[in-house]
Enzyme design. Structure first.
Site, mmCIF file in Angstrom:
data_model
loop_
_atom_site.group_PDB
_atom_site.id
_atom_site.type_symbol
_atom_site.label_atom_id
_atom_site.label_comp_id
_atom_site.label_asym_id
_atom_site.label_seq_id
_atom_site.Cartn_x
_atom_site.Cartn_y
_atom_site.Cartn_z
ATOM 1 N N LYS A 22 44.641 48.758 -84.445
ATOM 2 C CA LYS A 22 45.449 48.748 -83.224
ATOM 3 C C LYS A 22 44.792 47.527 -81.663
ATOM 4 C CE LYS A 22 42.851 52.057 -80.326
ATOM 5 N NZ LYS A 22 43.070 52.282 -79.124
ATOM 6 N N ASN A 23 43.708 47.952 -81.365
ATOM 7 C CA ASN A 23 43.598 46.708 -80.592
ATOM 8 C C ASN A 23 43.597 45.534 -81.104
ATOM 9 O OD1 ASN A 23 42.601 49.038 -79.929
ATOM 10 N ND2 ASN A 23 40.194 48.668 -79.573
ATOM 11 N N ARG A 93 45.494 53.137 -71.749
ATOM 12 C CA ARG A 93 44.829 51.795 -70.958
ATOM 13 C C ARG A 93 45.370 50.060 -71.450
ATOM 14 N NH1 ARG A 93 40.939 50.228 -66.901
ATOM 15 N NH2 ARG A 93 40.168 48.628 -67.803
ATOM 16 N N CYS A 117 41.020 56.462 -72.283
ATOM 17 C CA CYS A 117 39.924 57.259 -72.854
ATOM 18 C C CYS A 117 39.137 57.184 -71.325
ATOM 19 C CB CYS A 117 39.039 56.641 -74.047
ATOM 20 S SG CYS A 117 40.433 56.841 -75.258
ATOM 21 N N ARG A 122 37.152 53.452 -64.718
ATOM 22 C CA ARG A 122 37.556 52.027 -65.681
ATOM 23 C C ARG A 122 38.550 50.952 -64.891
ATOM 24 N NH1 ARG A 122 39.051 53.724 -72.189
ATOM 25 N NH2 ARG A 122 39.328 51.453 -72.080
ATOM 26 N N PRO A 123 37.474 50.611 -64.348
ATOM 27 C CA PRO A 123 37.462 49.720 -63.352
ATOM 28 C C PRO A 123 38.729 48.239 -63.568
ATOM 29 C CG PRO A 123 35.236 48.999 -63.882
ATOM 30 C CD PRO A 123 35.739 49.902 -64.814
ATOM 31 N N ILE A 124 38.985 46.934 -62.905
ATOM 32 C CA ILE A 124 40.318 46.175 -63.602
ATOM 33 C C ILE A 124 39.952 45.155 -62.610
ATOM 34 C CG2 ILE A 124 41.866 47.878 -64.141
ATOM 35 C CD1 ILE A 124 43.638 46.753 -61.805
ATOM 36 N N ASP A 125 38.745 45.228 -61.830
ATOM 37 C CA ASP A 125 38.147 44.080 -60.942
ATOM 38 C C ASP A 125 38.004 42.807 -61.565
ATOM 39 O OD1 ASP A 125 35.810 45.868 -62.305
ATOM 40 O OD2 ASP A 125 34.625 43.598 -61.073
ATOM 41 N N ASP A 305 32.691 51.403 -80.030
ATOM 42 C CA ASP A 305 33.993 52.999 -80.335
ATOM 43 C C ASP A 305 33.272 53.651 -81.970
ATOM 44 O OD1 ASP A 305 36.524 50.746 -79.459
ATOM 45 O OD2 ASP A 305 35.268 52.271 -78.675
ATOM 46 N N ILE A 327 27.911 49.849 -72.452
ATOM 47 C CA ILE A 327 29.154 49.629 -72.954
ATOM 48 C C ILE A 327 30.341 50.266 -71.385
ATOM 49 C CG2 ILE A 327 31.592 48.402 -72.890
ATOM 50 C CD1 ILE A 327 29.408 46.976 -74.194
ATOM 51 N N ARG A 396 46.158 58.853 -81.681
ATOM 52 C CA ARG A 396 46.534 57.180 -81.037
ATOM 53 C C ARG A 396 46.140 56.410 -81.763
ATOM 54 N NH1 ARG A 396 45.359 57.618 -75.198
ATOM 55 N NH2 ARG A 396 45.839 54.952 -75.037
HETATM 56 C C1 EPZ Z 1 38.625 47.503 -74.576
HETATM 57 O O1 EPZ Z 1 38.351 49.153 -73.811
HETATM 58 C C2 EPZ Z 1 38.670 48.591 -75.964
HETATM 59 N N1 EPZ Z 1 40.151 49.213 -75.972
HETATM 60 C C3 EPZ Z 1 38.294 50.068 -75.942
HETATM 61 O O2 EPZ Z 1 38.378 50.721 -77.285
HETATM 62 C C4 EPZ Z 1 36.763 49.787 -76.249
HETATM 63 O O3 EPZ Z 1 35.459 50.834 -76.328
HETATM 64 C C5 EPZ Z 1 35.574 48.358 -75.058
HETATM 65 O O4 EPZ Z 1 37.399 47.364 -75.267
HETATM 66 C C6 EPZ Z 1 34.782 47.746 -75.862
HETATM 67 O O5 EPZ Z 1 34.815 46.820 -76.502
HETATM 68 C C7 EPZ Z 1 41.224 48.073 -76.011
HETATM 69 O O6 EPZ Z 1 41.388 47.539 -77.339
HETATM 70 C C8 EPZ Z 1 42.521 48.772 -76.237
HETATM 71 P P1 EPZ Z 1 36.310 46.434 -71.649
HETATM 72 P P2 EPZ Z 1 38.524 47.905 -72.316
HETATM 73 O O7 EPZ Z 1 36.948 45.878 -70.130
HETATM 74 O O8 EPZ Z 1 39.106 46.267 -72.078
HETATM 75 C C9 EPZ Z 1 33.577 47.401 -67.720
HETATM 76 C C10 EPZ Z 1 39.233 52.315 -78.268
HETATM 77 O O9 EPZ Z 1 38.309 53.161 -78.994
HETATM 78 N N2 EPZ Z 1 34.252 46.534 -66.314
HETATM 79 O O10 EPZ Z 1 35.679 45.603 -72.457
HETATM 80 O O11 EPZ Z 1 39.093 49.010 -71.351
HETATM 81 C C11 EPZ Z 1 33.992 48.573 -68.210
HETATM 82 O O12 EPZ Z 1 33.719 49.631 -67.422
HETATM 83 C C12 EPZ Z 1 38.808 52.180 -77.189
HETATM 84 O O13 EPZ Z 1 40.277 52.098 -79.110
HETATM 85 C C13 EPZ Z 1 34.222 45.836 -65.622
HETATM 86 O O14 EPZ Z 1 33.445 46.036 -64.890
HETATM 87 O O15 EPZ Z 1 36.648 47.989 -72.432
HETATM 88 C C14 EPZ Z 1 33.038 48.101 -69.617
HETATM 89 O O16 EPZ Z 1 31.683 48.998 -68.526
HETATM 90 C C15 EPZ Z 1 38.699 52.919 -76.139
HETATM 91 N N3 EPZ Z 1 35.405 45.722 -65.179
HETATM 92 C C16 EPZ Z 1 32.452 47.581 -69.822
HETATM 93 O O17 EPZ Z 1 33.185 46.399 -68.300
HETATM 94 C C17 EPZ Z 1 37.080 45.077 -65.491
HETATM 95 O O18 EPZ Z 1 37.548 44.740 -64.782
HETATM 96 C C18 EPZ Z 1 33.182 46.566 -70.834
HETATM 97 O O19 EPZ Z 1 34.761 46.971 -70.620
HETATM 98 C C19 EPZ Z 1 37.056 46.259 -66.696
HETATM 99 C C20 EPZ Z 1 35.762 46.319 -67.196
#
Ligand code: EPZ
Length: 416
Positions: A22-23, A93, A117, A122-125, A305, A327, A396
């Site tokens: 999926k990812n 997401r 989820c 869930r920041p995007i900074d 995950d 995480i 999903r």
């Molecule tokens: C991806 O989410 C996956 N989703 C998640 O899987 C997975 O848990 C996650 O990566 C970690 O491996 C998809 O691939 C669609 P991150 P993502 O950005 O990209 C912080 C599932 O079960 N962060 O790696 O949203 C954030 O808060 C899903 O398939 C910031 O601070 O995760 C977290 O603590 C659930 N600022 C850490 O980084 C940002 O701009 C990792 O988040 C972005 C993230």
């Protein structure tokens, strides 16, 4: 609202074929927006809700998606700039990947803040940091985000923490940026590497794939390609977990990469017997089951995950164990549901301790995708009947999970 009903206690045995990841599928689908006027043929696309939702979003942008036997043909001839509908974007997401792809293709993107989820904020900074480094302007107003750029120029992006999504978006935008972009502290997840390999097959120049430093030589026109999406290692671990908790023996068929070492290591420590072959992995767990300590971390560490699922396994060992979540600060909402099934769990800060427990059937709710999968694993291990509500969340990310489990001997059915 659909639900699943499980009568636990059956020993699961046999073979199961996992689906495409999926990812990996989601970023690759959105990356097709970057390809002007050509066709992409994708194999091993998982038949799951998030993929169907991504197809709908692509179609809104004028991209055609057609299923042809066991592959999908995606044609970008008529792709055009249009703000995707908030309802669809808000549900998933992965729609954040529209930012990098549409910025790269159209020079502009307007999105509502993405969904996904619920693990707390869930920041995007970091996504926006990457775009600004490449010369884009990012504006947030209420819950909408606009990113635009006259021209994107290659730059060096240094992420303070590892982020899968921000790495994906940085790669997508860098494809369109003139010159070289270096992404430091890039995510090394297997699905990020799969996206990079797909883009290479479309003519992109990317090096450092699988490492924490990616180099993208952008500004080149991409062309179509044929590509097979990698198999899903999280799905693989889910079926190995089903074998573990039912003391069965399951061969999970698929091609799995080295990142799975971090997934099978805790299973070895818990007493599972594992055979890794060219066409898959077999797990049996007839003997003693031992507790262990697990820490989640970005790849090549243990994937977050699988945290909820392995907590269930730890409950069934002789001495219990713990999972430290590094995480997502709020990835513990699944625990209350497991406690309703007899799991003896205690959270202390970022750690959850699982004591040896006797699991029994319960009436529970899937609070997110992997929490729902953990409830299925717990239901298979329990004596009695388990009813899981809100199972759309599970669908999903898992293709035909009830059919695949039934074929292994589980007593599970889906009810609308
Ligand atoms: C991806 O989410 C996956 N989703 C998640 O899987 C997975 O848990 C996650 O990566 C970690 O491996 C998809 O691939 C669609 P991150 P993502 O950005 O990209 C912080 C599932 O079960 N962060 O790696 O949203 C954030 O808060 C899903 O398939 C910031 O601070 O995760 C977290 O603590 C659930 N600022 C850490 O980084 C940002 O701009 C990792 O988040 C972005 C993230």
């Amino acid at each position: 609202m659909s639900e699943m009903v499980i009568f636990g206690g059956n020993r699961l045995c046999g073979e199961v074929k996992v689906s495409g990841a999926k990812n990996a599928a989601l970023p690759i689908l959105f990356a097709t927006i970057l390809i002007p006027k050509d066709r992409v043929l994708l194999k091993n696309v998982p038949e799951i809700r998030d993929v169907q939702l991504s197809f709908s979003i692509l179609r809104e942008l004028g991209i055609s998606v057609k299923k042809k036997q066991n592959l999908y043909e995606i044609s970008t001839d008529l792709a055009c700039f249009r703000p995707p509908s908030p309802s669809m974007v808000g549900e998933m997401r992965a729609s954040t990947y529209l930012m990098g792809a549409m910025l790269g293709r159209f020079g502009r993107v307007e999105l509502p803040m993405p969904g996904g989820c619920d693990f707390g904020t869930r920041p995007i900074d970091l996504h926006l940091l990457a775009f600004e480094k490449l010369g884009a302007r990012c504006e947030r107003e209420d819950d909408r985000i606009t990113v635009s750029a006259e021209r994107l120029r290659g730059s060096t992006i240094v992420f303070p923490i590892v982020s899968v999504g921000a790495t994906v978006n940085a790669v997508l935008a860098a494809i369109a940026a003139e010159g070289e972009t270096v992404i430091v502290n890039a995510a090394r997840e297997t699905h990020v590497s799969d996206l990079c390999r797909f883009l290479r097959a479309c003519g992109a120049e990317i090096s450092g794939i699988g490492t924490s430093v990616l180099r993208v030589c952008g500004g080149k026109k991409l062309h179509g390609c044929g590509y097979r999406i990698i198999d899903d290692v999280i799905e693989m671990a889910t079926y190995l977990s089903a074998a573990f908790v039912t003391r069965g023996e399951i061969k999970v068929k698929g091609q799995f990469d080295p990142s799975m070492e971090s997934i099978v290591q805790p299973l070895y420590e818990m007493g599972a017997l594992i055979r890794e072959e060219d066409d898959g992995v077999t797990l049996s767990a007839g003997g003693k089951r031992f507790g262990t300590e697990i820490r989640t971390a970005p790849s090549p560490g243990f994937p977050t995950d699988l945290h909820p699922l392995y907590t269930v396994l730890l409950c069934l060992t002789e001495n219990g164990g713990s999972v430290e979540e590094n995480i997502w600060q709020e990835r513990f909402r699944y625990a209350v549901q497991l406690q309703k099934m007899g799991a003896s769990l205690r959270r202390v800060g970022t750690k959850i301790y699982a004591a040896p427990s006797t699991l029994y059937g319960g009436n529970v709710v899937a609070v997110d995708l992997r929490a729902g999968a953990a409830l299925i694993i717990a239901g298979l291990a329990s004596c009695g009947k388990t009813v899981i509500h809100n199972t759309e969340l599970i669908e999903r990310g898992y293709e035909s999970i009830t059919d695949k489990l039934c074929a292994l001997g589980a007593d599970i059915e889906k009810r609308q």
